[in-house]
Enzyme design. Sequence first.
Site, PDB file in Angstrom:
ATOM      1  N   GLU A   1      -3.161  11.779  17.591  1.00 20.73           N
ATOM      2  CA  GLU A   1      -3.615  13.172  17.451  1.00 20.73           C
ATOM      3  C   GLU A   1      -4.622  13.312  16.319  1.00 20.73           C
ATOM      4  O   GLU A   1      -5.558  14.116  16.408  1.00 20.73           O
ATOM      5  CB  GLU A   1      -2.402  14.080  17.200  1.00 20.73           C
ATOM      6  CG  GLU A   1      -1.504  14.282  18.410  1.00 20.73           C
ATOM      7  CD  GLU A   1      -0.648  13.060  18.758  1.00 20.73           C
ATOM      8  OE1 GLU A   1      -0.557  12.125  17.937  1.00 20.73           O
ATOM      9  OE2 GLU A   1      -0.067  13.053  19.866  1.00 20.73           O
TER      10      GLU A   1
ATOM     11  N   GLN B   1       0.864  -1.179   0.000  1.00 19.16           N
ATOM     12  CA  GLN B   1       0.000   0.000   0.000  1.00 19.16           C
ATOM     13  C   GLN B   1       0.896   1.222   0.000  1.00 19.16           C
ATOM     14  O   GLN B   1       1.667   1.434   0.944  1.00 19.16           O
ATOM     15  CB  GLN B   1      -0.854  -0.087   1.275  1.00 19.16           C
ATOM     16  CG  GLN B   1      -1.628   1.116   1.675  1.00 19.16           C
ATOM     17  CD  GLN B   1      -2.247   0.875   3.069  1.00 19.16           C
ATOM     18  OE1 GLN B   1      -2.180  -0.208   3.639  1.00 19.16           O
ATOM     19  NE2 GLN B   1      -2.859   1.909   3.618  1.00 19.16           N
ATOM     20  N   GLY B   2       0.856   2.020  -1.064  1.00 20.88           N
ATOM     21  CA  GLY B   2       1.725   3.197  -1.172  1.00 20.88           C
ATOM     22  C   GLY B   2       0.955   4.470  -0.876  1.00 20.88           C
ATOM     23  O   GLY B   2       0.515   5.160  -1.793  1.00 20.88           O
TER      24      GLY B   2
ATOM     25  N   GLU C   1     -10.811  -0.241   7.802  1.00 21.93           N
ATOM     26  CA  GLU C   1      -9.840  -1.158   8.413  1.00 21.93           C
ATOM     27  C   GLU C   1      -9.814  -0.988   9.932  1.00 21.93           C
ATOM     28  O   GLU C   1      -9.360  -1.876  10.638  1.00 21.93           O
ATOM     29  CB  GLU C   1      -8.459  -1.023   7.775  1.00 21.93           C
ATOM     30  CG  GLU C   1      -7.696   0.224   8.152  1.00 21.93           C
ATOM     31  CD  GLU C   1      -6.310   0.295   7.488  1.00 21.93           C
ATOM     32  OE1 GLU C   1      -5.974  -0.572   6.686  1.00 21.93           O
ATOM     33  OE2 GLU C   1      -5.587   1.248   7.790  1.00 21.93           O
TER      34      GLU C   1
ATOM     35  N   SER D   1       4.312  -1.374   3.721  1.00 26.63           N
ATOM     36  CA  SER D   1       4.397  -2.652   4.434  1.00 26.63           C
ATOM     37  C   SER D   1       4.792  -3.770   3.480  1.00 26.63           C
ATOM     38  O   SER D   1       4.127  -3.986   2.480  1.00 26.63           O
ATOM     39  CB  SER D   1       3.050  -3.029   5.054  1.00 26.63           C
ATOM     40  OG  SER D   1       2.646  -2.036   5.931  1.00 26.63           O
TER      41      SER D   1
END
Lengths: 388, 322
Positions: free
Chosen positions: A372, A123-124, A241, A158
Amino acid sequence: MAATAVKPLADRLDELRDWLARETPRDLPYDLDARFPRLVEWQRKLYDAGWLGYGWPAEFGGNGGGPTDKVILSVELARAAAPVPAGTIGLEVIGPTLTRFGTDAQRRRFLPPMLRGDEIWSQGFSEPEAGSDLASLRTRAEKVEGGYIVSGRKTWTSWGQFARWCGVLARTDPDVPKHKGISLLMVDMESEGAQTFPLVQMTGDAEFTETLFERVFVPDENVVGQPGDGWNLALDILAHERGPLVVRRQVEIAVGFEGIVENARRLVAAGVLADDARLRERVGRAWAQLRMLEAYAAGLMGHLVHGDLGPEASIGKRLVTEVEQAVFELGFDILGASRGLAEDAVPGMNADKWTRDYLYSRAASIYGGAAEIQRGIIAQRVLGLPRA
Amino acid sequence: MSAAAPDYAQEIQRSAREILARTASTEGLLERLRAEDVSRGAWDAAAQAGWFRLLSGEAAGGLGAGPAELAALFREIGRHLAAGPWVDTVVAAGLLRDHADLGPDTALIGYLPEPGAVVEFAAVADVLVVRGPDSIGLARGALAMPLKSFDLAGRPAQVDLTGATVEAVVEGAEAERVAVAIARLARVARSGELAGLAAAALDMSVRYAGERVQFDRPIGAFQAVQHRIAEMAVTRTAVDSALAAIVTLAASEGTDAEQAALYEYAAGEARTVVLSALQVHGGIGFSAEHPLHAYIKRVLRLQAVAGEGEPLLDLGGRLLAG
């Protein structure tokens, strides 16, 4: 939703648990390069046995079934302390996106090899200059005849070094407001100009890569949704997700806690840890936090069934992070003088593993939207506080 | 123990919210709490709605509800800060009505679980129920000495049984069974109250942060304030989830030690929420003219009531012993 072709997974739990007890690989090497092929093998085994297809459309290699089937499977894997299959990014991030927003041709081409582990996905999204402010990403995709030319640098990809495909967010239109000019492209990592560089984390593992795209061609048919939809797809992906992650992670933390209590007994027996009020209180509190989280996850499953989980998933992300960090901090602190050593002062104490787990837990308030960012979502989108 | 439909708890919640909004409005909360010991309007409406027979069996004209419904009811009682001997009357008396005539539904009931315990509203109670060594009975002629308290919604008293007569209504093994059920369900009720108080404190804070203007903007537009309130919502959710876990334990074979530990945890989290609410409200929140302190003091008392021993520590000890 696809028709259920086989008996629902919820009705086959005993069978699944027996299978996992029998088939779960227990001797995986720690070294990632040696470990990864075994994880691919494990995914294939899960798929061929018919478990991994649950929750995926039958016409694209799945078994049909409902939205919670995938969650049930991941929970059972966690409960059995079984490894996560190699293609997890495809299974949890890109696959669900293609299922909802892809074309039939894309689903037919990409889902079956993704499920079987024949093609691994990465996943970019994040970039060196676009982390929390993801929408300011700089990777460009320039329109050319028949497709796009992608150039830019991604990070925190990842398992990028093992991936055949990468779901890349890139700017296709620099002339519109930053959230509107982004598209999601499926990039073949065997293309000329695509390169990955392992990125070693503080745990010592290299689960991630930096990923470089130098004028990589991507054909039009590999755009997901419409050009310019990328930001909304990314928000949808991240929101979807979060719920399943909380449900699965909760079980993994509970399994970790059992190991920590067992280790505490071992260390007390060896005389290197005092069974005092401070230790007991921390163990009791961690237990209570886990029961709390388990009850939260049970409620979350209802929302996953109805598909009505909105920004309040960020509350779950905060809760699971808080518990994870407390539990693994306990697992680390009981190591006493062995904290931070990769050597065991007491046989079986596994200082190396508990130190890694502790360090890894500190990433929980950073990945998938930093604490945050979650607080901002909760304040503005759940509670309706005014934007600054 | 409950044969009720799963959405029965939601129905109880809706009805309780509607009744309490009418009879124990949080508008003028402080005036209400100062004017009367027991929120009488709410109490009478509760009797009429059958809340005091929520846990009683159908033979006693009860609703035969279980811990989930009880939790839903007390969450609303906490949210509205309705004053009265709710826990003892709904739980202890509710279970005992299967065994004894405790008078009209509007009766105020106090329950003394062990000699020397502090009983809320004992001084104004119509009936005092006492747990003895081998029975549960109704006491006559007991002396209740009110204790001064910071809690505006509770009226604690020390009970002196010297010279009182106790008429047993349940004895032997059955008395033990009922006493255990009372203890468990009282914990569910108090956890529900904590969850309601935390929810109310969060709501008040969100509203106040949207209204209070400093530096030319509502303070809720400042990230420092937003993040504090966001964490309050996270912790409030932890209280609600701990409540759900306590309900599950009460409905199953979960041990007392586990339930007590979860209560201690929930009370600590609720305390964090109400104290954050104080910080969000600033000076006005510290003033006795603002109702917030009533919520804070109620949470602190509910936390203290759990203070028999140290449940989290004890449970940790058990887990380590294996």
